[in-house]
Design an enzyme around this catalytic site. Structure first.
Site, PDB file in Angstrom:
ATOM      1  N   LYS A  92    -111.943   9.812 110.907  1.00  0.00           N
ATOM      2  CA  LYS A  92    -111.218  10.438 112.023  1.00  0.00           C
ATOM      3  C   LYS A  92    -110.047   9.545 112.375  1.00  0.00           C
ATOM      4  CE  LYS A  92    -111.130  13.413 115.643  1.00  0.00           C
ATOM      5  NZ  LYS A  92    -110.216  14.243 114.849  1.00  0.00           N
ATOM      6  N   LYS A 116    -111.789   0.817 115.885  1.00  0.00           N
ATOM      7  CA  LYS A 116    -111.735   1.501 117.187  1.00  0.00           C
ATOM      8  C   LYS A 116    -112.858   2.523 117.298  1.00  0.00           C
ATOM      9  CE  LYS A 116    -107.692   2.804 118.265  1.00  0.00           C
ATOM     10  NZ  LYS A 116    -106.406   3.503 118.415  1.00  0.00           N
ATOM     11  N   LYS A 128    -106.482   7.484 108.740  1.00  0.00           N
ATOM     12  CA  LYS A 128    -105.149   7.663 109.348  1.00  0.00           C
ATOM     13  C   LYS A 128    -104.258   8.314 108.307  1.00  0.00           C
ATOM     14  CE  LYS A 128    -102.772   6.739 113.118  1.00  0.00           C
ATOM     15  NZ  LYS A 128    -103.190   6.681 114.516  1.00  0.00           N
ATOM     16  N   GLY A 167    -103.432  13.993 116.355  1.00  0.00           N
ATOM     17  CA  GLY A 167    -102.024  13.649 116.522  1.00  0.00           C
ATOM     18  C   GLY A 167    -101.794  12.150 116.604  1.00  0.00           C
ATOM     19  N   ASP A 168    -100.560  11.755 116.498  1.00  0.00           N
ATOM     20  CA  ASP A 168    -100.121  10.374 116.732  1.00  0.00           C
ATOM     21  C   ASP A 168     -98.615  10.460 116.972  1.00  0.00           C
ATOM     22  OD1 ASP A 168    -100.845   7.445 116.681  1.00  0.00           O
ATOM     23  OD2 ASP A 168     -99.362   7.396 115.098  1.00  0.00           O
ATOM     24  N   THR A 212    -105.721   9.222 126.143  1.00  0.00           N
ATOM     25  CA  THR A 212    -105.408   7.856 125.698  1.00  0.00           C
ATOM     26  C   THR A 212    -104.840   7.050 126.866  1.00  0.00           C
ATOM     27  OG1 THR A 212    -104.956   8.743 123.518  1.00  0.00           O
ATOM     28  CG2 THR A 212    -104.231   6.488 123.935  1.00  0.00           C
ATOM     29  N   ASN A 244     -96.636  10.419 124.643  1.00  0.00           N
ATOM     30  CA  ASN A 244     -97.922  10.874 125.190  1.00  0.00           C
ATOM     31  C   ASN A 244     -98.688   9.740 125.864  1.00  0.00           C
ATOM     32  OD1 ASN A 244    -101.046  10.959 124.364  1.00  0.00           O
ATOM     33  ND2 ASN A 244    -100.380  12.960 125.073  1.00  0.00           N
ATOM     34  N   SER A 381    -111.027  13.198 121.361  1.00  0.00           N
ATOM     35  CA  SER A 381    -110.946  14.034 120.157  1.00  0.00           C
ATOM     36  C   SER A 381    -112.340  14.353 119.646  1.00  0.00           C
ATOM     37  CB  SER A 381    -110.192  13.296 119.044  1.00  0.00           C
ATOM     38  OG  SER A 381    -108.809  13.462 119.193  1.00  0.00           O
TER      39      SER A 381
HETATM   40  P1  NDP Z   1     -95.195   9.613 120.930  1.00  0.00           P
HETATM   41  O1  NDP Z   1     -94.501  10.056 119.690  1.00  0.00           O
HETATM   42  O2  NDP Z   1     -95.624  10.645 121.903  1.00  0.00           O
HETATM   43  O3  NDP Z   1     -94.299   8.544 121.723  1.00  0.00           O
HETATM   44  C1  NDP Z   1     -93.876   7.359 121.167  1.00  0.00           C
HETATM   45  C2  NDP Z   1     -92.980   6.667 122.176  1.00  0.00           C
HETATM   46  O4  NDP Z   1     -92.612   5.388 121.675  1.00  0.00           O
HETATM   47  C3  NDP Z   1     -91.691   7.400 122.451  1.00  0.00           C
HETATM   48  O5  NDP Z   1     -91.298   7.114 123.762  1.00  0.00           O
HETATM   49  C4  NDP Z   1     -90.728   6.769 121.445  1.00  0.00           C
HETATM   50  O6  NDP Z   1     -89.387   6.879 121.816  1.00  0.00           O
HETATM   51  C5  NDP Z   1     -91.186   5.333 121.514  1.00  0.00           C
HETATM   52  N1  NDP Z   1     -90.905   4.593 120.263  1.00  0.00           N
HETATM   53  C6  NDP Z   1     -91.105   4.988 118.992  1.00  0.00           C
HETATM   54  N2  NDP Z   1     -90.693   4.035 118.129  1.00  0.00           N
HETATM   55  C7  NDP Z   1     -90.224   3.034 118.875  1.00  0.00           C
HETATM   56  C8  NDP Z   1     -89.651   1.787 118.591  1.00  0.00           C
HETATM   57  N3  NDP Z   1     -89.465   1.374 117.322  1.00  0.00           N
HETATM   58  N4  NDP Z   1     -89.296   1.002 119.629  1.00  0.00           N
HETATM   59  C9  NDP Z   1     -89.492   1.418 120.921  1.00  0.00           C
HETATM   60  N5  NDP Z   1     -90.010   2.594 121.236  1.00  0.00           N
HETATM   61  C10 NDP Z   1     -90.367   3.390 120.247  1.00  0.00           C
HETATM   62  O7  NDP Z   1     -96.444   8.721 120.448  1.00  0.00           O
HETATM   63  P2  NDP Z   1     -97.752   8.365 121.238  1.00  0.00           P
HETATM   64  O8  NDP Z   1     -97.437   8.132 122.669  1.00  0.00           O
HETATM   65  O9  NDP Z   1     -98.784   9.349 120.864  1.00  0.00           O
HETATM   66  O10 NDP Z   1     -98.168   6.992 120.545  1.00  0.00           O
HETATM   67  C11 NDP Z   1     -97.700   5.726 120.995  1.00  0.00           C
HETATM   68  C12 NDP Z   1     -98.558   4.641 120.402  1.00  0.00           C
HETATM   69  O11 NDP Z   1     -99.920   4.827 120.799  1.00  0.00           O
HETATM   70  C13 NDP Z   1     -98.608   4.553 118.887  1.00  0.00           C
HETATM   71  O12 NDP Z   1     -98.793   3.214 118.499  1.00  0.00           O
HETATM   72  C14 NDP Z   1     -99.856   5.352 118.528  1.00  0.00           C
HETATM   73  O13 NDP Z   1    -100.387   4.973 117.267  1.00  0.00           O
HETATM   74  C15 NDP Z   1    -100.759   4.913 119.655  1.00  0.00           C
HETATM   75  N6  NDP Z   1    -101.870   5.786 119.942  1.00  0.00           N
HETATM   76  C16 NDP Z   1    -101.696   7.109 120.241  1.00  0.00           C
HETATM   77  C17 NDP Z   1    -102.767   7.888 120.593  1.00  0.00           C
HETATM   78  C18 NDP Z   1    -102.609   9.282 121.081  1.00  0.00           C
HETATM   79  O14 NDP Z   1    -103.604   9.853 121.540  1.00  0.00           O
HETATM   80  N7  NDP Z   1    -101.424   9.859 121.079  1.00  0.00           N
HETATM   81  C19 NDP Z   1    -104.154   7.373 120.510  1.00  0.00           C
HETATM   82  C20 NDP Z   1    -104.224   5.960 120.250  1.00  0.00           C
HETATM   83  C21 NDP Z   1    -103.121   5.235 119.941  1.00  0.00           C
HETATM   84  P3  NDP Z   1     -88.460   8.089 121.246  1.00  0.00           P
HETATM   85  O15 NDP Z   1     -88.638   9.190 122.226  1.00  0.00           O
HETATM   86  O16 NDP Z   1     -87.113   7.494 121.231  1.00  0.00           O
HETATM   87  O17 NDP Z   1     -88.969   8.427 119.868  1.00  0.00           O
END
Ligand code: NDP
Length: 449
Positions: A92, A116, A128, A167-168, A212, A244, A381
């Site tokens: 997962k 995790k 992943k 999603g991610d 999250t 997110n 999830s």
């Molecule tokens: P999103 O795509 O919803 O958001 C990512 C955010 O990070 C956006 O604000 C994006 O900005 C910014 N971002 C992306 N790349 C960079 C960078 N190089 N430098 C600075 N900011 C950046 O992703 P999520 O919120 O879902 O995921 C964020 C993190 O959390 C990831 O590491 C993911 O693996 C982790 N995660 C997510 C989960 C989930 O349920 N969604 C669960 C567990 C972990 P912009 O709008 O400019 O792209």
């Protein structure tokens, strides 16, 4: 440098096998370092090559994704699915669509996912996937065509008893919907429990969107109360990112009494000393799909600063990096310490470098590792899968309460393991050990596979 000879040999083997995989090396090193204190007591690991098996994914699938853009031009991307470990349940883990996706990133994320998921108390293994596809600037139709092409290749490798993607970064409920629809079309099965992060209208779970971010704050709250005898009440909070995870971490931090003053995207950050208006951030990022800069144009007193890493120039009590991997290196860690932070919780996956974590810990700041703190997403999830299998839906309050209990349980497991390892409060070590011992035990019981 690893002192235990077995741990060192495993690490050297990883370096030799995957020489160009810095993110992967980083997470493996952190994990092996966590085992230094206990490896001597477990000769059965080496005897059964448990660590060699643990660091090597069960299976890696890569595939071509061919799709047609709005101009009629054929485009080619690369798709990945790393099926890491299924000792305690079906693989997962999320799908990431971002140009930075490569095999090293996929393996690091898959490895972390496995650890995790081992913490969540739920029966899920680790995996992943994703693609180097860049959703930025793509039309709705291009996103749909890409998602359909991607899942047309991946569908044959997944299923509720095999592997359940979610999603991610770059993959939200819109993308999951397009993939679900295409998979249903190909298989003629309404297999709801395979893909999670679905829209509520066809099997999604309440709280999954918030899970999250909420979980990160539930976890942070446990650390604040248990280790620092305080709470979010009246604290200044910085949340990097505005996706997110960041959005709902900010929401829960505010609900728990914190004042969020900065958020960012990959271009820069906004600072609102009066407290970020989250409804506006949601409108800008989720509805208008615009840049965070717009916030400062619309809110008097708020400022925009180019460059996302400088968000840590602003002092805070609670630091929640929720954007992406390695966004906090030593320079940022120093700013966080100098700014007077009392706690840092990793919201994104591996947002801090190893050196940054060491620096923060040396300064007495408790660091909560992502694999424990952001496990609320995958936990919910798994709760979504449970509801799909039971063919019923729980209320928001019911799922939220389960999430809260899971986060409390993860904190306790990580803290207790840190005590047993002789490093009380070191949750990085505690989370790795608690999860690994559970998965290793399952592997030992399942024989040589
Ligand atoms: P999103 O795509 O919803 O958001 C990512 C955010 O990070 C956006 O604000 C994006 O900005 C910014 N971002 C992306 N790349 C960079 C960078 N190089 N430098 C600075 N900011 C950046 O992703 P999520 O919120 O879902 O995921 C964020 C993190 O959390 C990831 O590491 C993911 O693996 C982790 N995660 C997510 C989960 C989930 O349920 N969604 C669960 C567990 C972990 P912009 O709008 O400019 O792209």
């Amino acid at each position: 440098m690893l002192k235990n000879a077995y741990l060192r040999r495993v690490y050297d083997q990883v370096l030799a096998r995957d020489p160009n995989a810095p993110e992967f090396h980083q997470c493996i090193r952190e994990f092996l370092e966590s085992l230094e204190g206990i490896a001597d007591k477990h000769p059965e690991w080496e005897q059964n090559a448990i660590l060699e098996r643990f660091v090597e994914p069960d299976r890696i699938i890569t595939f071509r994704v061919t799709w047609v853009d709005d101009a009629g031009k054929v485009q080619v991307n690369r798709g990945y699915r790393v099926q890491y470990n299924s000792a305690i349940g079906p693989y997962k883990g999320g799908l990431r669509f971002h140009p930075s996706v490569n095999l090293s990133v996929m393996k690091f994320l898959g490895f972390e996912m496995n650890l995790k998921n081992g913490l969540t108390t739920l029966p899920i293994g680790g995996g992943k996937g994703g693609s180097d596809f860049d959703p930025h600037g793509k039309s709705e139709n291009e996103i749909m065509r890409f998602c359909q092409a991607f899942i047309t290749e991946l569908y044959r490798h997944i299923g509720q008893f095999t592997d359940g993607p979610a999603g991610d970064i770059g993959v939200g409920s819109r993308e999951i919907g397009y993939m679900f629809g295409q998979m249903k079309r190909i298989t003629n099965q309404f297999d709801a429990a395979t893909l999670t992060g679905k829209h509520l209208s066809y099997g999604g779970s309440l709280v999954r969107t918030e899970a999250t971010g909420y979980g990160i704050c539930y976890f942070t709250d446990e650390v604040l109360r248990h280790q620092l005898n305080t709470s979010f009440e009246g604290k200044t909070v910085i949340v990097s990112g505005s996706g997110n995870v960041a959005t709902y971490a900010a929401e829960k931090a505010m609900q728990l009494g914190g004042r969020v003053v900065c958020m960012s995207d990959s271009n820069g950050y906004v600072h609102d000393p009066d407290g970020i208006k989250l409804d506006l951030i949601k409108d800008i990022k989720q509805n208008r799909r615009a840049r965070i800069k717009v916030y400062a144009d619309e809110v008097p007193g708020a400022t925009y600063h180019e460059g996302c890493r400088s968000i840590w120039d602003v002092p805070c009590d609670v630091a929640l990096p929720c954007a992406t991997q390695n966004e906090v290196d030593v320079a940022e860690a120093k700013k966080i310490i100098d700014g007077g932070a009392i706690i840092l919780t990793e919201g994104a996956n591996m947002p801090c470098t190893l050196e940054a974590v060491a620096m923060l810990q040396a300064a007495g700041i408790p660091v909560s590792p992502a694999k424990a703190a952001n496990a609320g997403g995958v936990s919910t999830s798994a709760l979504e899968m449970t509801q799909n299998s039971m063919r019923l839906s729980w209320t928001f309050e019911e799922v939220d309460e389960r999430l809260h209990n899971i986060m409390r349980g993860i904190y306790k497991a990580a803290y207790d393991a840190s005590v047993e390892a002789g490093q009380p409060g070191n949750l990085v070590v505690g989370a790795n050990i608690a999860s690994f011992l559970k998965i290793a035990d399952a592997m030992l019981h399942q024989g040589i596979v």
